[in-house]
Design an enzyme around this catalytic site. Structure first.
Site, PDB file in Angstrom:
ATOM      1  N   CYS A 111       0.815  -1.221   0.000  1.00 49.83           N
ATOM      2  CA  CYS A 111       0.000   0.000   0.000  1.00 49.83           C
ATOM      3  C   CYS A 111       0.848   1.271   0.000  1.00 49.83           C
ATOM      4  O   CYS A 111       0.329   2.362  -0.216  1.00 49.83           O
ATOM      5  CB  CYS A 111      -0.943   0.009   1.188  1.00 49.83           C
ATOM      6  SG  CYS A 111      -1.910  -1.490   1.289  1.00 49.83           S
ATOM      7  N   HIS A 249      -3.259   7.077   2.869  1.00 49.90           N
ATOM      8  CA  HIS A 249      -3.734   5.782   2.377  1.00 49.90           C
ATOM      9  C   HIS A 249      -5.108   5.479   2.989  1.00 49.90           C
ATOM     10  O   HIS A 249      -5.312   5.603   4.199  1.00 49.90           O
ATOM     11  CB  HIS A 249      -2.717   4.700   2.743  1.00 49.90           C
ATOM     12  CG  HIS A 249      -3.190   3.322   2.474  1.00 49.90           C
ATOM     13  ND1 HIS A 249      -3.807   2.970   1.297  1.00 49.90           N
ATOM     14  CD2 HIS A 249      -3.152   2.190   3.235  1.00 49.90           C
ATOM     15  CE1 HIS A 249      -4.121   1.686   1.343  1.00 49.90           C
ATOM     16  NE2 HIS A 249      -3.742   1.194   2.505  1.00 49.90           N
ATOM     17  N   ASN A 279     -10.286  -0.266   0.534  1.00 49.11           N
ATOM     18  CA  ASN A 279      -8.826  -0.137   0.507  1.00 49.11           C
ATOM     19  C   ASN A 279      -8.328  -0.680  -0.833  1.00 49.11           C
ATOM     20  O   ASN A 279      -8.418  -1.873  -1.088  1.00 49.11           O
ATOM     21  CB  ASN A 279      -8.258  -0.937   1.686  1.00 49.11           C
ATOM     22  CG  ASN A 279      -6.748  -0.917   1.747  1.00 49.11           C
ATOM     23  OD1 ASN A 279      -6.081  -0.508   0.795  1.00 49.11           O
ATOM     24  ND2 ASN A 279      -6.207  -1.380   2.853  1.00 49.11           N
TER      25      ASN A 279
END
Ligand code: UT7
Length: 322
Positions: A111, A249, A279
């Site tokens: 990520c 994020h 996500n």
């Protein structure tokens, strides 16, 4: 060295899956997912490949940047879920958009991948190896999910975001990044077993999926986000008040709000879209960047902070001036 953003783009599968949709195929509920994460829906591919998503995001970004694809010297795709190991997703993008002069490769920092890729591009700029780059974060995480594991499959979504950047002198750019392989087990996806003539293949081996120790990643995230944001601010001699927008994020609303509280950042400086996309790993920051760009809430000279964290473990923040 520093950079300026010329254009952004994003792309997602058409198919939207709500929390209620998921509750029909597993033991979960809209209430649980919303309360624990803030996620309301996500895009999950029902046909689009990873290549389709990253190429579309790239096309949008190049068009918005107003450049010819041949002007690109560098294409980096941050991903852990591309269609192929070889060719790289970046080479596929190069071919699809006609960026014949670009050097192309993928990076995997989970990520945090988009942050790592921007820093690599900045290194290319500093070394005089590139002037204009296309940086993409794209994932089809639905490919590696265990759809019987409610603790991970409700969290993630598919999508891609891209930015065309160009080398610029005298612009603010500070970064802080790190990795901790010692905690790699917190978020793990193992490829298929090795098959070669010297290995006895275990035919009954189960399919591999992504698995995560959610609480461990949560504890890591709420510490590391404030730490690396404070580091970039300190390097620049700035405070939170000097920054116009923080793009974090998009994993969990509670993580974002905790970082905001610890750093005393007003929530209106921290846009969120995880309710819409879940996500999307390496794609989450560039998708959010594109959303903010299209909304025209940022202007030339504004200062933004990008911050990512995830598997590896990996983390990183960048403070840049637009
Ligand atoms: O980009 C990668 C970064 N990843 C992350 O940032 C993830 C960070 N971690 C988190 O966001 C949170 O830890 C989660 C959202 C993953 C989980 O939230 P939590 O508050 O830590 O829940 P938990 O794991 O402690 O689970 C609480 C309960 C458990 O039931 P029991 O043992 O209390 O009976 C789980 O089995 O919730 C249960 N549960 C669910 N229930 C309904 C777990 N997943 C679900 C679900 N629906 N989808």
């Amino acid at each position: 060295m520093a950079m300026t953003i010329l254009g952004t783009g994003s792309s997602f599968p058409e198919n939207t899956v709500t929390n209620d949709d998921l509750s029909k195929i597993m033991d979960t509920s809209d209430e649980w997912i919303r309360e624990r994460t803030g996620i309301e829906r996500r895009h999950i591919t029902s046909g689009e490949d990873h290549s389709d998503l990253v190429c579309k995001a790239a096309e949008h970004a190049v068009k918005q940047a107003g450049i010819q694809p041949e002007e690109l010297d560098l294409i980096i795709v941050a991903t852990l879920s591309g269609d192929y190991s070889v060719p790289s997703a970046a080479c596929i993008v190069q071919d699809r958009i006609g960026a014949a002069n670009a050097v192309c490769f993928d990076v995997n920092a989970a990520c945090s991948g988009f942050i790592y890729a921007l820093n690599i591009a900045n290194g290319y700029f500093s070394a005089g190896m590139a002037e204009t780059a296309l940086i993409i974060g794209g994932e089809v995480l639905s490919r590696i999910m265990d759809w019987t594991d409610r603790s991970t499959s409700v969290l993630f979504g598919d999508g891609a975001g891209a930015a065309v950047i160009r080398k610029a002198e005298n612009k603010l750019y500070e970064t802080s990044q790190g990795s901790d392989g010692n905690r790699g087990n917190a978020l793990i996806y193992k490829r298929e077993q090795i098959r070669n003539p010297y290995i006895q293949v275990k035919e009954d081996e189960e399919e591999n999926h992504l698995s995560m120790d959610g609480q461990m990643v949560y504890r890591f995230a709420v510490k590391v986000i404030p730490k690396c944001i404070e580091e970039v601010l300190e390097k620049a001699g700035l405070t939170v008040d000097d920054v116009d927008c923080f793009l974090l994020h998009q994993a969990n609303r509670r993580i974002v709000e905790s970082a905001a509280k610890r750093l005393h950042i007003p929530l209106d400086k921290i846009p969120m879209n995880l309710q819409e996309f879940g996500n999307t790993s390496a794609a989450s920051i560039p998708i959010l960047l594109d959303e903010v760009y299209q909304s025209k809430r940022l202007k030339k000279g504004d200062k933004i902070v990008l911050c990512g964290f995830g598997g590896g473990l990996t983390w990183g923040a960048i403070l840049m001036e637009l």
